[in-house]
Scaffold this motif. Structure first.
Motif, mmCIF file in Angstrom:
data_model
loop_
_atom_site.group_PDB
_atom_site.id
_atom_site.type_symbol
_atom_site.label_atom_id
_atom_site.label_comp_id
_atom_site.label_asym_id
_atom_site.label_seq_id
_atom_site.Cartn_x
_atom_site.Cartn_y
_atom_site.Cartn_z
ATOM 1 N N SER A 137 -1.794 5.840 13.382
ATOM 2 C CA SER A 137 -1.513 5.357 12.031
ATOM 3 C C SER A 137 -0.014 5.271 11.783
ATOM 4 C CB SER A 137 -2.158 6.275 10.990
ATOM 5 O OG SER A 137 -3.559 6.151 10.984
ATOM 6 N N SER A 153 -3.346 1.747 2.483
ATOM 7 C CA SER A 153 -3.312 0.715 3.523
ATOM 8 C C SER A 153 -3.762 -0.635 2.965
ATOM 9 C CB SER A 153 -4.183 1.131 4.716
ATOM 10 O OG SER A 153 -5.522 1.382 4.318
ATOM 11 N N GLU A 167 -7.613 4.263 9.175
ATOM 12 C CA GLU A 167 -7.704 5.219 8.076
ATOM 13 C C GLU A 167 -9.115 5.310 7.493
ATOM 14 O OE1 GLU A 167 -5.514 7.476 6.803
ATOM 15 O OE2 GLU A 167 -4.458 6.991 8.664
ATOM 16 N N GLY A 184 -8.650 9.206 10.171
ATOM 17 C CA GLY A 184 -7.838 8.913 9.004
ATOM 18 C C GLY A 184 -7.120 10.144 8.477
ATOM 19 N N ILE A 216 0.770 11.715 6.894
ATOM 20 C CA ILE A 216 0.389 11.545 8.297
ATOM 21 C C ILE A 216 1.103 12.532 9.211
ATOM 22 C CG2 ILE A 216 0.503 9.911 10.245
ATOM 23 C CD1 ILE A 216 0.092 7.674 8.262
ATOM 24 N N LEU A 243 -4.048 -0.536 10.355
ATOM 25 C CA LEU A 243 -3.904 0.763 9.691
ATOM 26 C C LEU A 243 -5.119 1.034 8.817
ATOM 27 C CD1 LEU A 243 -2.171 3.244 8.881
ATOM 28 C CD2 LEU A 243 -1.196 1.806 7.068
#
Length: 448
Positions: free
Chosen positions: A227, A293, A430, A435, A360, A426
């Motif tokens: 990600s 996202s 996610e 995710g 993240i 992405l």
């Protein structure tokens, strides 16, 4: 999540958080002002000191080169030093760089000053980003990023407006740069006040786990999730599209659409002005509803047709616009709508993209993460203008051949399409088992 004694400490109060935001944002304001202070005096350097277009171009390119060199290890340094020391050190480097650049018209000295600015300014941005992630994670993070970006971009806009409110200084090239040095000094003062505020907060509130002191291991330090790298990909193509387009927008509007310099400048200014106003609102919205996202994908999709629109659509009828410190002008409605939409995209994507990294990456590696992200961004910003100007030159673009600009606009469109691809990938990641919660809003996060 924090461990050990940090879990017993309360999170920062709203007053502490917003005070930290103000100090960091003022440091960023000074940074942005110094970087953009060169723009209004380019013609003065040519007329009064005999600088060539190549020399003035290198005063910009050397900044990106310095940024690329420093950012590989800049994040590691920030993680080891801590944000309060990093903010002060790097803002001080920016102040010294501003003074060196203003001190003489000798090209090599000015080049050294701009190089030094690249060494200080980009790590300062990384440190400021890490600061906001530390103080606001889980609490209005995107909104805080939006406020920070708005104040920083106000520094850029203030540089443009200085030709009006500080008009007597523009009789020579040097006085405006000394004004920028004074603004940089204000930024250093704000950085020192932030140092005091974080020092006082240590041991009283939970600002996350202290940085680890492991030995330098590049392989592990920059080993991030899938990600993260999709966000980096979007960051590179987004900034490598918007920044170069804005840098050449005034000249493009003059050459391809026949606008005079003042009208072209006003039209170009709608991009940062829209971002100043709308970025915090997008940040506040995203904090509430999540779907980060998805928002990045929407922004990429909106940007996709804009460069082709200014190339192929008719300019349309002229409409009157007015800006304080600038005045009034008549601008083509198609071009105005494109710049406003691009300003909206320039608000939405950064307001979502930068704070997403904090969800993240672990807190003790945020400096390295933001540094790597900014490093890749600067490589793109350095290379894309070289490609576009080469295309324009090869196709003999100009007032007599406005179609010569089309290849560069298609290049920007291709980059925007890549941004749409990265944000779509992405979103796919996610939504799956790997995710990081980017799609969750404030209520879902509060519920755990």
């Amino acid at each position: 999540m924090t461990t050990g004694p940090h879990t017993a400490l309360p999170r920062p109060t709203p007053t502490q958080r917003w005070l930290a935001l103000v100090f960091v944002s003022l440091a960023m304001f000074g940074n942005y002002y110094v970087y953009d202070a060169l723009g209004p005096i380019i013609d003065l350097l040519r007329e009064q000191e005999g600088f060539s277009y190549v020399q003035t171009g290198w005063l910009y390119n050397i900044y990106s080169l310095a940024a690329v060199l420093v950012l590989l290890f800049g994040g590691y340094v920030i993680d080891r030093w801590g944000t309060k020391l990093a903010i002060v050190v790097f803002s001080t480097i920016c102040l010294i760089a501003a003074a060196v650049t203003a001190s003489t018209a000798q090209f090599e000295v000015m080049l050294a000053g701009r190089f030094l600015l690249g060494l200080g300014a980009e790590p300062l941005i990384v440190a400021a980003t890490a600061v906001l992630a530390k103080w606001f994670k889980g609490r209005e993070l995107s909104f805080a990023f939006g406020i920070n970006l708005s104040i920083a971009r106000l520094g850029s806009a203030s540089t443009d407006w200085s030709t009006s409110f500080a008009a007597p200084l523009y009789e020579n090239w040097q006085d405006p740069l000394w004004l920028a040095t004074g603004v940089a000094a204000v930024g250093v003062t704000a950085a020192m006040l932030y140092w005091v505020s974080e020092k006082r907060a240590e041991g009283r509130v939970d600002l996350g786990a202290p940085p680890e002191t492991d030995k330098l291991d590049l392989k592990q330090m920059y080993a991030f999730s899938q990600s993260f790298w999709y966000i980096v990909g979007l960051c590179v193509v987004f900034y490598a599209t918007v920044f170069p387009f804005r840098a050449f927008a005034i000249d493009y509007f003059q050459q391809a659409h026949g606008l005079d310099r003042s009208t072209a400048g006003m039209l170009s200014s709608f991009l940062p002005l829209a971002a100043i106003i709308v970025t915090p609102l997008f940040g506040l919205w995203v904090d509430r509803v999540g779907h980060r996202s998805v928002f990045m994908a929407v922004g990429s999709l909106v940007m996709l047709p804009l460069f082709l629109a200014v190339t192929y659509l008719p300019p349309g009828p002229e409409v009157g616009v007015w800006l304080p410190f600038v005045g009034r002008a008549q601008v083509p409605v198609t071009l105005l709508l494109v710049m406003l939409l691009l300003g909206g995209v320039f608000s939405l994507i950064p307001a979502v993209m930068w704070p997403s990294v904090a969800y993240i990456v672990r807190e003790n590696r945020l400096g390295a993460a933001y540094s790597m992200m900014t490093l890749c961004q600067q490589i793109g910003v350095f290379l894309v203008p070289l490609a576009v100007t080469s295309m324009n030159q090869f196709n003999a673009a100009g007032p007599e051949n406005t179609g010569g600009y089309a290849s560069g606009m298609w290049f920007y469109t291709t980059l925007a399409a890549l941004g749409l691809f990265f944000s779509w990938r992405l979103w796919q990641v996610e939504r799956g088992p790997n995710g990081h919660g980017l799609e969750r809003g404030a209520k879902e996060m509060a519920a755990g």
